[in-house]
Write an enzyme that holds these catalytic residues in place. Sequence first.
Site, PDB file in Angstrom:
ATOM      1  N   GLY A  10      69.245 -41.894 -54.945  1.00  0.00           N
ATOM      2  CA  GLY A  10      68.883 -42.101 -56.350  1.00  0.00           C
ATOM      3  C   GLY A  10      68.171 -43.427 -56.537  1.00  0.00           C
ATOM      4  O   GLY A  10      67.835 -44.120 -55.563  1.00  0.00           O
ATOM      5  N   ASP A  31      74.198 -37.824 -50.470  1.00  0.00           N
ATOM      6  CA  ASP A  31      73.618 -37.424 -51.759  1.00  0.00           C
ATOM      7  C   ASP A  31      73.415 -35.912 -51.742  1.00  0.00           C
ATOM      8  O   ASP A  31      73.115 -35.337 -50.698  1.00  0.00           O
ATOM      9  CB  ASP A  31      72.256 -38.142 -51.963  1.00  0.00           C
ATOM     10  CG  ASP A  31      71.882 -38.265 -53.426  1.00  0.00           C
ATOM     11  OD1 ASP A  31      71.732 -37.224 -54.085  1.00  0.00           O
ATOM     12  OD2 ASP A  31      71.748 -39.405 -53.908  1.00  0.00           O
ATOM     13  N   LEU A  72      78.174 -44.541 -55.916  1.00  0.00           N
ATOM     14  CA  LEU A  72      77.198 -44.547 -57.021  1.00  0.00           C
ATOM     15  C   LEU A  72      76.850 -43.142 -57.503  1.00  0.00           C
ATOM     16  O   LEU A  72      76.106 -43.000 -58.486  1.00  0.00           O
ATOM     17  CB  LEU A  72      75.892 -45.249 -56.580  1.00  0.00           C
ATOM     18  CG  LEU A  72      75.823 -46.770 -56.742  1.00  0.00           C
ATOM     19  CD1 LEU A  72      76.796 -47.464 -55.801  1.00  0.00           C
ATOM     20  CD2 LEU A  72      74.413 -47.285 -56.492  1.00  0.00           C
ATOM     21  N   ALA A 113      80.682 -47.628 -59.049  1.00  0.00           N
ATOM     22  CA  ALA A 113      79.619 -47.925 -60.021  1.00  0.00           C
ATOM     23  C   ALA A 113      80.055 -47.371 -61.372  1.00  0.00           C
ATOM     24  O   ALA A 113      79.949 -46.175 -61.626  1.00  0.00           O
ATOM     25  CB  ALA A 113      78.301 -47.285 -59.578  1.00  0.00           C
ATOM     26  N   TYR A 144      80.049 -38.203 -69.794  1.00  0.00           N
ATOM     27  CA  TYR A 144      79.720 -39.338 -68.915  1.00  0.00           C
ATOM     28  C   TYR A 144      80.729 -40.465 -69.135  1.00  0.00           C
ATOM     29  O   TYR A 144      81.323 -40.980 -68.173  1.00  0.00           O
ATOM     30  CB  TYR A 144      78.304 -39.798 -69.229  1.00  0.00           C
ATOM     31  CG  TYR A 144      77.771 -40.941 -68.396  1.00  0.00           C
ATOM     32  CD1 TYR A 144      77.563 -40.797 -67.023  1.00  0.00           C
ATOM     33  CD2 TYR A 144      77.431 -42.157 -68.988  1.00  0.00           C
ATOM     34  CE1 TYR A 144      77.027 -41.845 -66.271  1.00  0.00           C
ATOM     35  CE2 TYR A 144      76.887 -43.196 -68.241  1.00  0.00           C
ATOM     36  CZ  TYR A 144      76.692 -43.041 -66.881  1.00  0.00           C
ATOM     37  OH  TYR A 144      76.158 -44.067 -66.140  1.00  0.00           O
ATOM     38  N   LYS A 148      83.546 -41.718 -66.357  1.00  0.00           N
ATOM     39  CA  LYS A 148      83.546 -43.077 -65.792  1.00  0.00           C
ATOM     40  C   LYS A 148      84.846 -43.808 -66.145  1.00  0.00           C
ATOM     41  O   LYS A 148      85.340 -44.605 -65.344  1.00  0.00           O
ATOM     42  CB  LYS A 148      82.339 -43.857 -66.311  1.00  0.00           C
ATOM     43  CG  LYS A 148      81.002 -43.357 -65.775  1.00  0.00           C
ATOM     44  CD  LYS A 148      80.808 -43.695 -64.295  1.00  0.00           C
ATOM     45  CE  LYS A 148      79.397 -43.352 -63.830  1.00  0.00           C
ATOM     46  NZ  LYS A 148      79.160 -43.681 -62.424  1.00  0.00           N
TER      47      LYS A 148
HETATM   48  P1  NAD Z   1      70.185 -41.616 -60.297  1.00  0.00           P
HETATM   49  O1  NAD Z   1      70.301 -40.318 -61.028  1.00  0.00           O
HETATM   50  O2  NAD Z   1      68.828 -42.046 -59.873  1.00  0.00           O
HETATM   51  O3  NAD Z   1      71.111 -41.628 -59.028  1.00  0.00           O
HETATM   52  C1  NAD Z   1      72.321 -40.938 -58.938  1.00  0.00           C
HETATM   53  C2  NAD Z   1      72.376 -40.264 -57.575  1.00  0.00           C
HETATM   54  O4  NAD Z   1      73.650 -39.608 -57.414  1.00  0.00           O
HETATM   55  C3  NAD Z   1      71.295 -39.197 -57.405  1.00  0.00           C
HETATM   56  O5  NAD Z   1      70.598 -39.398 -56.189  1.00  0.00           O
HETATM   57  C4  NAD Z   1      72.091 -37.886 -57.404  1.00  0.00           C
HETATM   58  O6  NAD Z   1      71.454 -36.872 -56.655  1.00  0.00           O
HETATM   59  C5  NAD Z   1      73.411 -38.338 -56.800  1.00  0.00           C
HETATM   60  N1  NAD Z   1      74.535 -37.443 -57.134  1.00  0.00           N
HETATM   61  C6  NAD Z   1      74.927 -37.035 -58.363  1.00  0.00           C
HETATM   62  N2  NAD Z   1      75.979 -36.212 -58.245  1.00  0.00           N
HETATM   63  C7  NAD Z   1      76.285 -36.119 -56.922  1.00  0.00           C
HETATM   64  C8  NAD Z   1      77.268 -35.420 -56.180  1.00  0.00           C
HETATM   65  N3  NAD Z   1      78.171 -34.632 -56.759  1.00  0.00           N
HETATM   66  N4  NAD Z   1      77.290 -35.576 -54.829  1.00  0.00           N
HETATM   67  C9  NAD Z   1      76.383 -36.379 -54.204  1.00  0.00           C
HETATM   68  N5  NAD Z   1      75.428 -37.047 -54.857  1.00  0.00           N
HETATM   69  C10 NAD Z   1      75.369 -36.911 -56.206  1.00  0.00           C
HETATM   70  O7  NAD Z   1      70.846 -42.713 -61.254  1.00  0.00           O
HETATM   71  P2  NAD Z   1      70.980 -44.298 -61.078  1.00  0.00           P
HETATM   72  O8  NAD Z   1      70.390 -44.911 -62.279  1.00  0.00           O
HETATM   73  O9  NAD Z   1      70.537 -44.710 -59.746  1.00  0.00           O
HETATM   74  O10 NAD Z   1      72.564 -44.478 -61.205  1.00  0.00           O
HETATM   75  C11 NAD Z   1      73.380 -44.729 -60.081  1.00  0.00           C
HETATM   76  C12 NAD Z   1      74.789 -45.066 -60.527  1.00  0.00           C
HETATM   77  O11 NAD Z   1      74.776 -46.237 -61.356  1.00  0.00           O
HETATM   78  C13 NAD Z   1      75.471 -43.969 -61.354  1.00  0.00           C
HETATM   79  O12 NAD Z   1      76.828 -43.889 -60.982  1.00  0.00           O
HETATM   80  C14 NAD Z   1      75.346 -44.470 -62.778  1.00  0.00           C
HETATM   81  O13 NAD Z   1      76.379 -43.984 -63.586  1.00  0.00           O
HETATM   82  C15 NAD Z   1      75.412 -45.974 -62.583  1.00  0.00           C
HETATM   83  N6  NAD Z   1      74.748 -46.686 -63.687  1.00  0.00           N
HETATM   84  C16 NAD Z   1      73.387 -46.800 -63.719  1.00  0.00           C
HETATM   85  C17 NAD Z   1      72.795 -47.470 -64.786  1.00  0.00           C
HETATM   86  C18 NAD Z   1      71.302 -47.672 -64.883  1.00  0.00           C
HETATM   87  O14 NAD Z   1      70.826 -48.275 -65.852  1.00  0.00           O
HETATM   88  N7  NAD Z   1      70.496 -47.251 -63.920  1.00  0.00           N
HETATM   89  C19 NAD Z   1      73.582 -47.995 -65.827  1.00  0.00           C
HETATM   90  C20 NAD Z   1      74.953 -47.834 -65.753  1.00  0.00           C
HETATM   91  C21 NAD Z   1      75.534 -47.191 -64.677  1.00  0.00           C
END
Ligand code: NAD
Length: 312
Positions: A10, A31, A72, A113, A144, A148
Amino acid sequence: MRALVTGGAGFLGSHLCDLLLAKGYEVVCVDNLITGNTQNIAHIKSEKFSYINHDVTKPLYLEEKIDFLYHLASPASPIDYLELPIQTLKVGALGTHNMLGLAKEKRARFLLASTSEIYGDPLVNPQTEEYWGNVNPIGPRGVYDEAKRFAEAMTMAYHRYHKLDTRIVRIFNTFGTRMRLNDGRVVPNFIGQALRGEDLTVYGDGSQTRSFCYVSDEIEGIYRLMMSDYAMPVNIGNPEEHTILEFARIILRITGKSSKIAFKPLPVDDPKQRRPDITKARELLGWEPKVSLERGLKETIKYFKDVLSTVK
Ligand code: NAD
Ligand code: UDP
């Protein structure tokens, strides 16, 4: 040292894999690509890197030792988790349980995360880690937020009951290269709209606030937290707060475009204000963001221009 990163294909996960490899770790990326893409890790040629396609809501058994487990995996954009409500709940609950079990088996240090969304529509601003939040459990975003919150509770239970070494990072809005242009979050939406000459869609009257952290700062903060000895949650985000209307104007200025602003309905339970109190990160980790909003946006705009030119 070997680290496992769930959600490693991701946006944030792929940048974390890069940082860990640069620091000499062997990295196992897990992933199922539900919102991620192998494009995000295609540049990695290192022999120290491996990728496993696996849904972490199912148990994962590995032969090799793991020293650090960064969990994550989870849909993260409001559009994604509204389209994938059950998967979002399952990855926060079952996925976190499975990954805690794997960390316990391997005696690995575990980092969850988590998110500023656990504060819901916060009644205090900025948000400190002591604030318990204001969440609607049955609203559309509840899938969500509650996943979390459950994941945090489960992590603390493993910490207290099984004495697992754990960390919880509460990530605030982070942006940068490798975000999906169509993931629906405000940064790719506004930049994509500006670059295509379309109206910028501001939801509500645009008076709601967010604080945007550049990806390299976020990843550095996450890594420092993992290396610390602090088991309670820590906010990692940029405390510079902007209204969304201001943010739309910033994007127009930096892109040099003259799109109009189109006001659209505000999504249900959209938080009215969000800004991290980062006193803990400063004091415990010696961390604070280094990349200005302007510089981060310039990098991101350059990235999205390249993406758009290959789409055409
Ligand atoms: P993203 O969607 O780009 O990445 C999430 C990844 O998790 C993806 O590659 C997805 O394929 C994988 N995934 C989801 N469910 C899965 C499963 N059951 N098994 C295996 N892989 C799985 O999102 P991101 O922005 O990179 O977020 C990453 C983490 O950070 C998440 O946990 C999110 O809640 C947290 N987060 C991100 C932000 C932000 O602003 N980017 C803010 C708060 C929290
Ligand atoms: N937003 C907006 N226009 C868009 C996308 C989002 O006005 O095209 C607003 C959204 O309503 C929210 C803020 O921008 O108030 C941040 O939204 P995002 O989806 O990036 O993440 P959130 O912080 O809500 O999880």
